[in-house]
Design a protein around this motif. Structure first.
Motif, mmCIF file in Angstrom:
data_model
loop_
_atom_site.group_PDB
_atom_site.id
_atom_site.type_symbol
_atom_site.label_atom_id
_atom_site.label_comp_id
_atom_site.label_asym_id
_atom_site.label_seq_id
_atom_site.Cartn_x
_atom_site.Cartn_y
_atom_site.Cartn_z
ATOM 1 N N ILE A 158 0.863 -1.187 0.000
ATOM 2 C CA ILE A 158 0.000 0.000 0.000
ATOM 3 C C ILE A 158 0.895 1.232 0.000
ATOM 4 O O ILE A 158 1.660 1.454 0.931
ATOM 5 C CB ILE A 158 -0.920 0.054 1.238
ATOM 6 C CG1 ILE A 158 -1.725 -1.243 1.389
ATOM 7 C CG2 ILE A 158 -1.843 1.261 1.156
ATOM 8 C CD1 ILE A 158 -2.483 -1.342 2.702
ATOM 9 N N ARG A 159 0.787 2.029 -1.025
ATOM 10 C CA ARG A 159 1.576 3.269 -1.086
ATOM 11 C C ARG A 159 0.896 4.355 -0.262
ATOM 12 O O ARG A 159 -0.285 4.606 -0.398
ATOM 13 C CB ARG A 159 1.730 3.738 -2.523
ATOM 14 C CG ARG A 159 2.640 4.958 -2.639
ATOM 15 C CD ARG A 159 2.856 5.398 -4.067
ATOM 16 N NE ARG A 159 3.380 4.327 -4.889
ATOM 17 C CZ ARG A 159 4.678 4.049 -5.046
ATOM 18 N NH1 ARG A 159 5.571 4.762 -4.405
ATOM 19 N NH2 ARG A 159 5.056 3.076 -5.829
ATOM 20 N N GLY A 160 1.690 4.978 0.630
ATOM 21 C CA GLY A 160 1.228 6.137 1.373
ATOM 22 C C GLY A 160 0.505 5.880 2.679
ATOM 23 O O GLY A 160 0.033 6.828 3.291
ATOM 24 N N ILE A 161 0.422 4.664 3.140
ATOM 25 C CA ILE A 161 -0.305 4.405 4.388
ATOM 26 C C ILE A 161 0.485 4.882 5.608
ATOM 27 O O ILE A 161 -0.079 5.372 6.574
ATOM 28 C CB ILE A 161 -0.723 2.919 4.529
ATOM 29 C CG1 ILE A 161 -1.759 2.742 5.636
ATOM 30 C CG2 ILE A 161 0.461 2.018 4.769
ATOM 31 C CD1 ILE A 161 -3.132 3.203 5.282
ATOM 32 N N TRP A 162 1.817 4.768 5.570
ATOM 33 C CA TRP A 162 2.660 5.262 6.676
ATOM 34 C C TRP A 162 3.293 6.601 6.334
ATOM 35 O O TRP A 162 3.362 7.483 7.179
ATOM 36 C CB TRP A 162 3.767 4.274 7.024
ATOM 37 C CG TRP A 162 3.339 2.927 7.515
ATOM 38 C CD1 TRP A 162 3.802 1.717 7.071
ATOM 39 C CD2 TRP A 162 2.404 2.608 8.546
ATOM 40 N NE1 TRP A 162 3.209 0.691 7.748
ATOM 41 C CE2 TRP A 162 2.339 1.206 8.670
ATOM 42 C CE3 TRP A 162 1.594 3.376 9.376
ATOM 43 C CZ2 TRP A 162 1.509 0.559 9.587
ATOM 44 C CZ3 TRP A 162 0.773 2.736 10.294
ATOM 45 C CH2 TRP A 162 0.746 1.349 10.388
ATOM 46 N N GLN A 163 3.818 6.727 5.107
ATOM 47 C CA GLN A 163 4.486 7.958 4.661
ATOM 48 C C GLN A 163 4.031 8.265 3.243
ATOM 49 O O GLN A 163 3.855 7.335 2.445
ATOM 50 C CB GLN A 163 6.002 7.785 4.642
ATOM 51 C CG GLN A 163 6.631 7.541 5.984
ATOM 52 C CD GLN A 163 8.114 7.227 5.816
ATOM 53 O OE1 GLN A 163 8.482 6.210 5.254
ATOM 54 N NE2 GLN A 163 8.953 8.120 6.315
ATOM 55 N N PRO A 164 3.890 9.554 2.898
ATOM 56 C CA PRO A 164 3.488 9.896 1.535
ATOM 57 C C PRO A 164 4.476 9.342 0.498
ATOM 58 O O PRO A 164 5.689 9.422 0.682
ATOM 59 C CB PRO A 164 3.505 11.430 1.522
ATOM 60 C CG PRO A 164 3.405 11.821 2.964
ATOM 61 C CD PRO A 164 4.054 10.726 3.742
ATOM 62 N N GLN A 165 3.938 8.757 -0.547
ATOM 63 C CA GLN A 165 4.708 8.238 -1.681
ATOM 64 C C GLN A 165 5.690 7.116 -1.351
ATOM 65 O O GLN A 165 6.548 6.789 -2.154
ATOM 66 C CB GLN A 165 5.446 9.376 -2.405
ATOM 67 C CG GLN A 165 4.525 10.444 -2.946
ATOM 68 C CD GLN A 165 3.483 9.870 -3.905
ATOM 69 O OE1 GLN A 165 3.788 9.065 -4.773
ATOM 70 N NE2 GLN A 165 2.247 10.287 -3.732
ATOM 71 N N VAL A 166 5.574 6.526 -0.171
ATOM 72 C CA VAL A 166 6.437 5.410 0.207
ATOM 73 C C VAL A 166 5.573 4.153 0.284
ATOM 74 O O VAL A 166 4.513 4.167 0.913
ATOM 75 C CB VAL A 166 7.148 5.653 1.559
ATOM 76 C CG1 VAL A 166 7.970 4.440 1.974
ATOM 77 C CG2 VAL A 166 8.037 6.891 1.464
ATOM 78 N N GLU A 167 6.047 3.097 -0.370
ATOM 79 C CA GLU A 167 5.295 1.851 -0.360
ATOM 80 C C GLU A 167 5.496 1.110 0.953
ATOM 81 O O GLU A 167 6.623 0.898 1.386
ATOM 82 C CB GLU A 167 5.726 0.967 -1.526
ATOM 83 C CG GLU A 167 4.864 -0.257 -1.688
ATOM 84 C CD GLU A 167 5.205 -1.058 -2.920
ATOM 85 O OE1 GLU A 167 4.285 -1.619 -3.508
ATOM 86 O OE2 GLU A 167 6.393 -1.106 -3.294
#
Length: 132
Positions: A42-51
């Motif tokens: 999931i891209r962006g669940i913890w940090q923007p633009q990070v998978e």
């Protein structure tokens, strides 16, 4: 036809970039390496633009082999094992790895609980409902 809703289906309601069974490392026949495939990305669940990449493990904390340990210790060792296998490969890909470890009785490891709370907060925000 049976319909099943999983974490990936719910995540798709919150994030647009959701991948089921992402490959972290391709198989290498010469090295007899079967590669690494996780359960969810999931891209962006913890940090923007990070998978963020996830792998699920369900354990029976009541199994005879676990009799001498607490359920929390069993879940913790399951999370450590997942990290041992996947974390380095995910970091090399510049991603985040989170093990989703739970018992057959529904007891969640702390990282799984944190992830589900994040998902619930994201859904509440999207649906413009209070998170409680």
């Amino acid at each position: 036809m049976k319909s099943e809703t999983g974490i990936g289906d719910i995540a798709s309601q919150v994030r647009t970039h959701v991948i089921k069974e992402p490959v972290v490392r391709e198989a290498d026949v010469k090295k007899a390496d079967g590669g690494l495939r996780l359960d969810l990305g999931i891209r962006g669940i913890w940090q923007p633009q990070v998978e963020a990449l996830f792998d699920v493990k369900v354990v029976d904390t009541d199994a005879p082999s676990h009799r001498t340990r607490s359920p929390e210790a069993i879940l913790e060792s399951g999370a450590k094992e997942k990290k041992r296998v996947y974390e380095q490969a995910v970091v090399e890909r510049r991603g985040n790895f989170t093990p989703i470890v739970l018992s057959v009785d529904g007891l969640l490891h702390r990282e799984a609980e944190h992830f589900l709370k994040r998902m619930a907060a994201n859904l509440a925000h999207k649906w413009e409902k209070p998170y409680s």
